[in-house]
Design a protein around this motif. Sequence first.
Motif, PDB file in Angstrom:
ATOM      1  N   PRO A  99       0.823  -1.203   0.000  1.00 21.86           N
ATOM      2  CA  PRO A  99       0.000   0.000   0.000  1.00 21.86           C
ATOM      3  C   PRO A  99       0.863   1.262   0.000  1.00 21.86           C
ATOM      4  O   PRO A  99       1.994   1.242   0.468  1.00 21.86           O
ATOM      5  N   THR A 100       0.308   2.346  -0.534  1.00 21.66           N
ATOM      6  CA  THR A 100       1.056   3.601  -0.630  1.00 21.66           C
ATOM      7  C   THR A 100       0.551   4.649   0.360  1.00 21.66           C
ATOM      8  O   THR A 100       0.845   5.811   0.199  1.00 21.66           O
ATOM      9  N   VAL A 101      -0.208   4.241   1.360  1.00 22.29           N
ATOM     10  CA  VAL A 101      -0.701   5.157   2.385  1.00 22.29           C
ATOM     11  C   VAL A 101       0.024   4.872   3.692  1.00 22.29           C
ATOM     12  O   VAL A 101       0.536   3.775   3.910  1.00 22.29           O
ATOM     13  N   GLU A 102       0.063   5.859   4.554  1.00 29.42           N
ATOM     14  CA  GLU A 102       0.698   5.689   5.857  1.00 29.42           C
ATOM     15  C   GLU A 102      -0.212   4.855   6.757  1.00 29.42           C
ATOM     16  O   GLU A 102      -1.401   5.133   6.868  1.00 29.42           O
ATOM     17  N   PRO A 103       0.349   3.853   7.414  1.00 28.73           N
ATOM     18  CA  PRO A 103      -0.482   3.016   8.281  1.00 28.73           C
ATOM     19  C   PRO A 103      -0.767   3.674   9.624  1.00 28.73           C
ATOM     20  O   PRO A 103      -0.015   4.523  10.087  1.00 28.73           O
ATOM     21  N   VAL A 104      -1.862   3.253  10.227  1.00 31.44           N
ATOM     22  CA  VAL A 104      -2.208   3.631  11.590  1.00 31.44           C
ATOM     23  C   VAL A 104      -1.832   2.435  12.457  1.00 31.44           C
ATOM     24  O   VAL A 104      -2.250   1.309  12.179  1.00 31.44           O
ATOM     25  N   HIS A 105      -1.024   2.650  13.485  1.00 28.37           N
ATOM     26  CA  HIS A 105      -0.616   1.579  14.387  1.00 28.37           C
ATOM     27  C   HIS A 105      -1.693   1.388  15.449  1.00 28.37           C
ATOM     28  O   HIS A 105      -2.128   2.345  16.068  1.00 28.37           O
ATOM     29  N   TYR A 106      -2.128   0.124  15.624  1.00 28.63           N
ATOM     30  CA  TYR A 106      -3.169  -0.176  16.609  1.00 28.63           C
ATOM     31  C   TYR A 106      -2.943  -1.579  17.167  1.00 28.63           C
ATOM     32  O   TYR A 106      -3.043  -2.567  16.423  1.00 28.63           O
ATOM     33  N   ASN A 107      -2.627  -1.675  18.445  1.00 30.39           N
ATOM     34  CA  ASN A 107      -2.470  -2.953  19.163  1.00 30.39           C
ATOM     35  C   ASN A 107      -1.582  -3.965  18.436  1.00 30.39           C
ATOM     36  O   ASN A 107      -1.907  -5.145  18.365  1.00 30.39           O
ATOM     37  N   GLY A 108      -0.480  -3.514  17.865  1.00 26.52           N
ATOM     38  CA  GLY A 108       0.445  -4.412  17.185  1.00 26.52           C
ATOM     39  C   GLY A 108       0.120  -4.669  15.728  1.00 26.52           C
ATOM     40  O   GLY A 108       0.803  -5.441  15.056  1.00 26.52           O
ATOM     41  N   TYR A 109      -0.929  -4.050  15.222  1.00 24.79           N
ATOM     42  CA  TYR A 109      -1.330  -4.189  13.823  1.00 24.79           C
ATOM     43  C   TYR A 109      -1.091  -2.874  13.099  1.00 24.79           C
ATOM     44  O   TYR A 109      -1.036  -1.804  13.712  1.00 24.79           O
ATOM     45  N   LEU A 110      -1.000  -2.955  11.779  1.00 26.96           N
ATOM     46  CA  LEU A 110      -0.925  -1.772  10.931  1.00 26.96           C
ATOM     47  C   LEU A 110      -2.214  -1.710  10.125  1.00 26.96           C
ATOM     48  O   LEU A 110      -2.579  -2.673   9.446  1.00 26.96           O
ATOM     49  N   ILE A 111      -2.906  -0.582  10.207  1.00 26.75           N
ATOM     50  CA  ILE A 111      -4.149  -0.395   9.470  1.00 26.75           C
ATOM     51  C   ILE A 111      -3.884   0.576   8.329  1.00 26.75           C
ATOM     52  O   ILE A 111      -3.440   1.704   8.551  1.00 26.75           O
ATOM     53  N   PHE A 112      -4.149   0.136   7.109  1.00 20.87           N
ATOM     54  CA  PHE A 112      -4.024   0.982   5.927  1.00 20.87           C
ATOM     55  C   PHE A 112      -5.436   1.337   5.471  1.00 20.87           C
ATOM     56  O   PHE A 112      -6.178   0.470   4.998  1.00 20.87           O
ATOM     57  N   VAL A 113      -5.807   2.579   5.638  1.00 22.26           N
ATOM     58  CA  VAL A 113      -7.146   3.058   5.277  1.00 22.26           C
ATOM     59  C   VAL A 113      -7.108   3.441   3.799  1.00 22.26           C
ATOM     60  O   VAL A 113      -6.396   4.362   3.409  1.00 22.26           O
ATOM     61  N   MET A 114      -7.874   2.707   2.971  1.00 25.91           N
ATOM     62  CA  MET A 114      -7.825   2.916   1.524  1.00 25.91           C
ATOM     63  C   MET A 114      -9.213   2.867   0.894  1.00 25.91           C
ATOM     64  O   MET A 114      -9.534   1.947   0.142  1.00 25.91           O
ATOM     65  N   PRO A 115     -10.076   3.842   1.192  1.00 28.88           N
ATOM     66  CA  PRO A 115     -11.403   3.826   0.566  1.00 28.88           C
ATOM     67  C   PRO A 115     -11.285   3.975  -0.953  1.00 28.88           C
ATOM     68  O   PRO A 115     -10.362   4.614  -1.445  1.00 28.88           O
ATOM     69  N   THR A 116     -12.202   3.354  -1.668  1.00 27.30           N
ATOM     70  CA  THR A 116     -12.184   3.422  -3.128  1.00 27.30           C
ATOM     71  C   THR A 116     -13.345   4.272  -3.626  1.00 27.30           C
ATOM     72  O   THR A 116     -14.441   4.217  -3.072  1.00 27.30           O
ATOM     73  N   GLU A 117     -13.084   5.039  -4.655  1.00 30.70           N
ATOM     74  CA  GLU A 117     -14.124   5.910  -5.215  1.00 30.70           C
ATOM     75  C   GLU A 117     -14.981   5.119  -6.192  1.00 30.70           C
ATOM     76  O   GLU A 117     -14.468   4.380  -7.032  1.00 30.70           O
ATOM     77  N   GLU A 118     -16.301   5.292  -6.058  1.00 28.65           N
ATOM     78  CA  GLU A 118     -17.252   4.645  -6.951  1.00 28.65           C
ATOM     79  C   GLU A 118     -18.402   5.602  -7.227  1.00 28.65           C
ATOM     80  O   GLU A 118     -19.162   5.929  -6.319  1.00 28.65           O
ATOM     81  N   ALA A 119     -18.507   6.041  -8.435  1.00 27.24           N
ATOM     82  CA  ALA A 119     -19.623   6.880  -8.882  1.00 27.24           C
ATOM     83  C   ALA A 119     -19.857   8.075  -7.962  1.00 27.24           C
ATOM     84  O   ALA A 119     -20.985   8.367  -7.578  1.00 27.24           O
ATOM     85  N   GLY A 120     -18.789   8.757  -7.581  1.00 29.08           N
ATOM     86  CA  GLY A 120     -18.919   9.954  -6.761  1.00 29.08           C
ATOM     87  C   GLY A 120     -19.048   9.693  -5.272  1.00 29.08           C
ATOM     88  O   GLY A 120     -19.177  10.621  -4.484  1.00 29.08           O
ATOM     89  N   GLN A 121     -19.038   8.434  -4.880  1.00 27.16           N
ATOM     90  CA  GLN A 121     -19.080   8.074  -3.469  1.00 27.16           C
ATOM     91  C   GLN A 121     -17.820   7.275  -3.142  1.00 27.16           C
ATOM     92  O   GLN A 121     -17.032   6.960  -4.036  1.00 27.16           O
TER      93      GLN A 121
END
Length: 100
Positions: free
Chosen positions: A21-43
């Motif tokens: 992934p090309t986003v900065e991860p969020v560290h949480y309880n020993g895990y890395l969370i990569f938040v990557m919402p996808t765009e679909e029809a303006g949403q």
Amino acid sequence: MFGFLKQLFSGSETVPVDNSPTVEPVHYNGYLIFVMPTEEAGQYRVAGLIEKPVEGDEDAKNLTHSFIRSDLCMSKQQAEQITLQKCKLFIDQIGDDMFK
């Protein structure tokens, strides 16, 4: 629907070779969370990746769990917030079982 199929089969979008992934991860309880919402029809669809680093072996790949939810949001910021909340809840409830 045809727009989705066109995007699916068109080669216009480049994907990193190592699929990292090309986003900065969020560290949480020993895990890395990569938040990557996808765009679909303006949403924006709630989507992301959860990784857990494998300790003790630097050559080992991280354990990964990717997901795409059915949730759609009007703004990218809202989708990012919901993605992070759902990831934290999922980690708290499922833990390492997500990698089985």
